[in-house]
Scaffold this motif. Sequence first.
Motif, PDB file in Angstrom:
ATOM      1  N   ARG A 325       0.814  -1.210   0.000  1.00  0.00           N
ATOM      2  CA  ARG A 325       0.000   0.000   0.000  1.00  0.00           C
ATOM      3  C   ARG A 325       0.846   1.258   0.000  1.00  0.00           C
ATOM      4  O   ARG A 325       0.326   2.375  -0.001  1.00  0.00           O
ATOM      5  N   GLY A 326       2.162   1.073   0.011  1.00  0.00           N
ATOM      6  CA  GLY A 326       3.078   2.197  -0.030  1.00  0.00           C
ATOM      7  C   GLY A 326       4.477   1.710  -0.349  1.00  0.00           C
ATOM      8  O   GLY A 326       4.711   0.520  -0.542  1.00  0.00           O
ATOM      9  N   ALA A 327       5.432   2.655  -0.430  1.00  0.00           N
ATOM     10  CA  ALA A 327       6.840   2.369  -0.774  1.00  0.00           C
ATOM     11  C   ALA A 327       6.912   1.768  -2.177  1.00  0.00           C
ATOM     12  O   ALA A 327       6.008   1.962  -2.990  1.00  0.00           O
ATOM     13  N   PHE A 328       7.969   1.019  -2.483  1.00  0.00           N
ATOM     14  CA  PHE A 328       8.073   0.406  -3.815  1.00  0.00           C
ATOM     15  C   PHE A 328       8.691  -0.989  -3.737  1.00  0.00           C
ATOM     16  O   PHE A 328       9.586  -1.338  -4.497  1.00  0.00           O
ATOM     17  N   TYR A 329       8.143  -1.790  -2.802  1.00  0.00           N
ATOM     18  CA  TYR A 329       8.612  -3.156  -2.627  1.00  0.00           C
ATOM     19  C   TYR A 329       7.440  -4.129  -2.606  1.00  0.00           C
ATOM     20  O   TYR A 329       6.357  -3.814  -2.102  1.00  0.00           O
ATOM     21  N   ALA A 330       7.694  -5.330  -3.137  1.00  0.00           N
ATOM     22  CA  ALA A 330       6.798  -6.464  -2.960  1.00  0.00           C
ATOM     23  C   ALA A 330       7.505  -7.453  -2.044  1.00  0.00           C
ATOM     24  O   ALA A 330       8.727  -7.588  -2.081  1.00  0.00           O
ATOM     25  N   TYR A 331       6.710  -8.148  -1.217  1.00  0.00           N
ATOM     26  CA  TYR A 331       7.298  -9.059  -0.224  1.00  0.00           C
ATOM     27  C   TYR A 331       6.554 -10.391  -0.275  1.00  0.00           C
ATOM     28  O   TYR A 331       5.831 -10.756   0.656  1.00  0.00           O
ATOM     29  N   PRO A 332       6.741 -11.141  -1.360  1.00  0.00           N
ATOM     30  CA  PRO A 332       5.988 -12.387  -1.512  1.00  0.00           C
ATOM     31  C   PRO A 332       6.506 -13.508  -0.619  1.00  0.00           C
ATOM     32  O   PRO A 332       7.692 -13.589  -0.303  1.00  0.00           O
ATOM     33  N   ASN A 333       5.582 -14.389  -0.239  1.00  0.00           N
ATOM     34  CA  ASN A 333       5.912 -15.619   0.462  1.00  0.00           C
ATOM     35  C   ASN A 333       6.214 -16.671  -0.602  1.00  0.00           C
ATOM     36  O   ASN A 333       5.343 -17.052  -1.380  1.00  0.00           O
ATOM     37  N   VAL A 334       7.465 -17.142  -0.632  1.00  0.00           N
ATOM     38  CA  VAL A 334       7.908 -18.063  -1.686  1.00  0.00           C
ATOM     39  C   VAL A 334       8.171 -19.458  -1.138  1.00  0.00           C
ATOM     40  O   VAL A 334       8.876 -20.257  -1.755  1.00  0.00           O
ATOM     41  N   SER A 335       7.581 -19.772   0.019  1.00  0.00           N
ATOM     42  CA  SER A 335       7.852 -21.070   0.639  1.00  0.00           C
ATOM     43  C   SER A 335       7.378 -22.234  -0.216  1.00  0.00           C
ATOM     44  O   SER A 335       7.806 -23.369   0.000  1.00  0.00           O
ATOM     45  N   VAL A 336       6.504 -21.984  -1.196  1.00  0.00           N
ATOM     46  CA  VAL A 336       6.073 -23.039  -2.104  1.00  0.00           C
ATOM     47  C   VAL A 336       7.262 -23.651  -2.842  1.00  0.00           C
ATOM     48  O   VAL A 336       7.216 -24.813  -3.279  1.00  0.00           O
ATOM     49  N   ALA A 337       8.350 -22.895  -2.966  1.00  0.00           N
ATOM     50  CA  ALA A 337       9.535 -23.381  -3.685  1.00  0.00           C
ATOM     51  C   ALA A 337      10.568 -24.022  -2.761  1.00  0.00           C
ATOM     52  O   ALA A 337      11.670 -24.340  -3.195  1.00  0.00           O
ATOM     53  N   PHE A 338      10.214 -24.220  -1.501  1.00  0.00           N
ATOM     54  CA  PHE A 338      11.170 -24.781  -0.535  1.00  0.00           C
ATOM     55  C   PHE A 338      11.213 -26.310  -0.661  1.00  0.00           C
ATOM     56  O   PHE A 338      10.612 -27.059   0.101  1.00  0.00           O
ATOM     57  N   ARG A 339      11.928 -26.740  -1.650  1.00  0.00           N
ATOM     58  CA  ARG A 339      12.212 -28.155  -1.857  1.00  0.00           C
ATOM     59  C   ARG A 339      13.418 -28.257  -2.782  1.00  0.00           C
ATOM     60  O   ARG A 339      13.947 -27.239  -3.226  1.00  0.00           O
ATOM     61  N   LYS A 340      13.887 -29.466  -3.014  1.00  0.00           N
ATOM     62  CA  LYS A 340      15.076 -29.684  -3.851  1.00  0.00           C
ATOM     63  C   LYS A 340      16.257 -28.874  -3.341  1.00  0.00           C
ATOM     64  O   LYS A 340      16.925 -28.148  -4.088  1.00  0.00           O
ATOM     65  N   GLY A 341      16.492 -28.983  -2.022  1.00  0.00           N
ATOM     66  CA  GLY A 341      17.660 -28.323  -1.453  1.00  0.00           C
ATOM     67  C   GLY A 341      17.442 -26.899  -1.018  1.00  0.00           C
ATOM     68  O   GLY A 341      18.377 -26.249  -0.551  1.00  0.00           O
ATOM     69  N   ILE A 342      16.239 -26.384  -1.175  1.00  0.00           N
ATOM     70  CA  ILE A 342      15.922 -25.026  -0.717  1.00  0.00           C
ATOM     71  C   ILE A 342      15.053 -25.132   0.531  1.00  0.00           C
ATOM     72  O   ILE A 342      13.954 -25.695   0.498  1.00  0.00           O
ATOM     73  N   ASN A 343      15.550 -24.612   1.640  1.00  0.00           N
ATOM     74  CA  ASN A 343      14.832 -24.707   2.909  1.00  0.00           C
ATOM     75  C   ASN A 343      14.575 -23.355   3.561  1.00  0.00           C
ATOM     76  O   ASN A 343      14.051 -23.296   4.672  1.00  0.00           O
ATOM     77  N   SER A 344      14.953 -22.277   2.907  1.00  0.00           N
ATOM     78  CA  SER A 344      14.800 -20.959   3.503  1.00  0.00           C
ATOM     79  C   SER A 344      14.790 -19.911   2.402  1.00  0.00           C
ATOM     80  O   SER A 344      15.164 -20.179   1.253  1.00  0.00           O
ATOM     81  N   ALA A 345      14.382 -18.704   2.786  1.00  0.00           N
ATOM     82  CA  ALA A 345      14.415 -17.595   1.827  1.00  0.00           C
ATOM     83  C   ALA A 345      15.849 -17.291   1.407  1.00  0.00           C
ATOM     84  O   ALA A 345      16.100 -16.909   0.258  1.00  0.00           O
TER      85      ALA A 345
END
Length: 397
Positions: A325-345
């Motif tokens: 609603r302000g600034a110029f950033y998006a902050y998506p939750n990408v935990s759907v991709a936490f597999r195949k060796g990815i366990n964190s942002a």
Amino acid sequence: MTPSMQASPDLTERISRISESTTMKVSAEADRLRREGIDVVDFGAGEPDFPTPENIKNAAISAIHSNFTKYTAAGGTLELKRAICERHAQDYGTNYAPNECMVTVGGKHAIFNTMQALISAGDEVIIPVPYWVTYKDVVTYAGGECVFVESDEANGFQFTAETIAPYITNKTKLLIVNSPNNPSGAVLSREEFERILHLAAKHGIQLMTDECYCRFLYDSQPFSIASAPGAKDTVVVAGSLSKTYAMTGWRIGFALAPKPLIDGMLKLQSHTTSNPSSVSQKAAVEALNGPQESVGIMLREYRKRRDYVVQRLRAIPGVTMAEPRGAFYAYPNVSVAFRKGINSALQFSERLLSEAQVAVVPGEAFGTSQHVRISYATSMNELERGLDRIERFVRER
């Protein structure tokens, strides 16, 4: 002893307590890859892609030609402090005098000075999550203790006076509120902000409002909590010209606060940076006193980009995000991709950069572990290229 045999210097414990800025680190790595000829899309930098307006640049050129290149008062020129107070009064209805104002080397410097002047060893500072990366480290450097308050992601990363109240103790010295928020783009309503102010005042706690993005709101009118009745004794305003006028490299920020606090911060600044650049100060006077149309032009472009980024990210299966609603950033939750060796942002961000050549800032820098920050202060062409890569990367997990 030959130079190669010299021992490394022993660094102080207070330096070991803090970390390198993650956003700066991401930008440096993206720059390194580009120098190697790699096509990197950089969503890491929190910096407008617009040029500084011509009238501001011309004011700096005029300052140079008129030899305004000497020291100024450590806390800035009276001319600039008056311009800051007048602009803040005009935009937000506040009533600060020049002796309640100081000019700093960027907004980050105003925050650092505030921490050094207010926080002693063992003092507690309440910080809502997600938070801008520097808050944690400047509190820690001052010897304070960070007390983190989770916000409601499902409700756009909102927090309230009610959620903050249980974290207040007899050690609480300061509460930091950043609205619009970096990294989430969340915006507090005036009503809730006033409830938080009243809570702070009731307990004798200072409230620091970080107004770096205050002019960039999409759905409401800008306001400052410092304009609320009786706020001046409790509130410290940390402000910046960097984002509002596309002046990041000019390094001009400011603080508005009770005179005793300003006096203490000035003592510190007189022994550290002394005055901000004299030429930049003249440019800042023009930015504040001159035409303001550039702010609206940037905001309209950011809105268009915001809408595009939200639509693209929400179209990726499993990715969720609160609308900024302000600034110029998006902050998506990408935990759907936490597999195949990815366990964190953090791992997501590292792999995204190495495999898809897109730079984002991992949520761990802001106090969460399932999100990444995407800056849309870049061209639509770069947004399209980068989001195409992010979508492919996530779908392939």
